[in-house]
Enzyme design. Structure first.
Site, PDB file in Angstrom:
ATOM      1  CB  THR A 128      36.830  -1.113 -24.233  1.00 50.82           C
ATOM      2  OG1 THR A 128      35.971  -0.379 -25.107  1.00 50.82           O
ATOM      3  CG2 THR A 128      36.159  -1.275 -22.885  1.00 50.82           C
ATOM      4  NE  ARG A 185       4.383  13.337 -12.892  1.00 52.16           N
ATOM      5  CZ  ARG A 185       4.600  14.507 -12.338  1.00 52.16           C
ATOM      6  NH1 ARG A 185       4.875  14.596 -11.050  1.00 52.16           N
ATOM      7  NH2 ARG A 185       4.561  15.598 -13.068  1.00 52.16           N
ATOM      8  CD  GLU A 190      32.600  -5.385 -30.734  1.00 49.97           C
ATOM      9  OE1 GLU A 190      33.315  -5.365 -31.753  1.00 49.97           O
ATOM     10  OE2 GLU A 190      33.044  -5.666 -29.615  1.00 49.97           O
ATOM     11  N   GLY A 214      37.308   3.620 -39.461  1.00 54.88           N
ATOM     12  CA  GLY A 214      36.317   3.074 -38.544  1.00 54.88           C
ATOM     13  C   GLY A 214      36.170   1.592 -38.800  1.00 54.88           C
ATOM     14  N   GLY A 269       9.891  15.520 -17.315  1.00 54.03           N
ATOM     15  CA  GLY A 269      10.992  16.410 -16.941  1.00 54.03           C
ATOM     16  C   GLY A 269      11.994  15.763 -16.015  1.00 54.03           C
TER      17      GLY A 269
END
Length: 401
Positions: A162, A284, A379, A135, A356
């Site tokens: 990537t 909400r 990184e 790693g 939810g």
């Protein structure tokens, strides 16, 4: 417009660039990001739009067709893009690191050959350091380059590229024994090779295979791949800088600016999570009033906003330090560590505010919740950042005598 994460002292040109990018993000990225992410579809149209804006050449000098802007301008641009969709900022980042390494360390011939086409987005860069068996322990790489006349023969397997499939140029780190006798420190026997290839999957040039996309929890749309080299022949003039044994330093220089980029991504994702949370909290209703009127939710919003501000300030400081020509590994490590951790926390709080509905794929916060963890390891993990920070602090505060 956003009231958080403002940056003082920007030039008119910087403000214009950021305003243009923000408009592009609001109109071209946010409306389609979740749909493309769920399909794991490469954002071709978005990338073409960013090419037209000149983003691929943002830090490439004007003499090579770029905009010649600072790391700060680039980091703030990445922050805006990540606010729209983090995967797009990843497409830009690896390209930027390779362009930066070429600008800083390439031979004149390499700069003249690659940078103009990278500025135009015709060549896309990928950054290849990690391997399956390691790693952050870069010294343990096993991929190897051996000199054979005017070429090098490369063998090995790389991991976590990537842009691995969509790129046409990969900066690949390999061990090279040439000129480095047995017993040489591992970091002094590494070389960066500039490997040109065709976009796509399978055998993309003789001796080089990109097997396919790695399936991921989040960070979708952008292709993440392996890279396999089997007797891959590379001309000797494609050694970055024309000198073997400097690859570790090249890569660490690239990773240092990459850490500022990851910090910027964390800031952008956290900003978007805050926006979603504060908006939903006002829409909400529970117990006869918007949940934003409940003290518990106000406390969450206060904590989230403070974290967004703090991460942004540290990211800006790290970028400005690098732009000034000073060493910034301490600041970059701190910024990357704080921004990624705070991003995860802000996203989770926004997720909790949604209740939810946050668990539903119809809501954008669900995507952010899966994207944020990548920043904790990209990184270098938090533990690696702490090692860098700790060592640098001991250098600065060493007791004399």
């Amino acid at each position: 417009m956003a009231r958080l994460a403002q940056t003082e002292g920007l030039t008119d040109i910087q403000r214009e660039i950021l305003s243009t990018v923000r408009d592009f993000v609001d109109k071209e990225i946010i409306p389609v990001a979740t749909e493309l992410e769920h399909k794991d579809e490469y954002p071709t149209q978005i990338v073409e739009g960013l090419k037209e804006l000149g983003v691929f050449g943002l830090m490439i000098p004007e003499e090579y067709g770029g905009l010649g802007e600072s790391l700060l301008t680039y980091a703030l641009t990445v922050e805006e893009i990540a606010r729209g969709w983090m995967s797009v900022s990843g497409i830009i980042n690896t390209h930027f690191i390779v362009a930066y390494m070429l600008k800083q360390h390439g031979t004149q011939e390499q700069k003249d050959y690659f940078l103009p086409r990278m500025a135009a987005g015709e060549i896309r860069g990928a950054f290849s350091m990690s391997e399956p068996a390691l790693g952050s322990d870069v010294s343990a790489i096993s991929s190897k380059g051996v000199r054979d006349g005017e070429e090098y023969v490369l063998n090995g397997q790389k991991m976590w590229l990537t842009n691995g499939g969509s790129s046409t140029l990969a900066a690949v780190l390999c061990k090279t024994d040439e000129g480095h006798p047995e017993g040489t420190a591992p970091h002094k026997s590494m070389t960066t090779f500039l490997v040109e290839k065709e976009p796509g999957f399978g055998e993309v040039r003789p001796g080089l295979t990109i097997p396919g996309k790695i399936e991921k929890m989040g960070y979708k749309g952008v292709d993440t791949t392996e890279l396999i080299m089997q007797d891959l022949r590379i001309p000797a003039n494609r050694v970055l800088g024309g000198e073997t044994g400097r690859g570790f330093y090249h890569m660490m220089d690239g990773v240092e600016v990459g850490r500022v980029n990851v910090a910027a991504r964390g800031c952008g994702v956290a900003q978007r999570a805050f926006e979603l949370g504060v908006d939903y909290a006002q829409q909400r209703h529970t117990f006869g009033k918007p949940i934003a009127k409940h003290q518990a939710i106000q406390f969450k919003l206060a904590e989230m906003a403070t974290k967004v501000e703090a991460a942004h300030a540290m990211m800006v400081n790290a970028a400005r330090k690098k732009d000034s020509g000073q060493r910034n590994d301490l600041e970059a490590g701190m910024a990357k560590y704080l921004a990624s951790e705070y991003c995860k926390e802000v996203v989770e709080d926004a997720f909790r505010i949604h209740g939810g509905y946050g668990f539903s794929k119809e809501y954008e916060i669900e995507r952010l919740y899966r994207e944020a963890p990548m920043l904790l390891i990209g990184e270098g993990t938090a533990e690696i950042q702490k090692m860098i920070i700790g060592r640098r602090l001991l250098e600065e505060y060493r007791i004399q005598g």
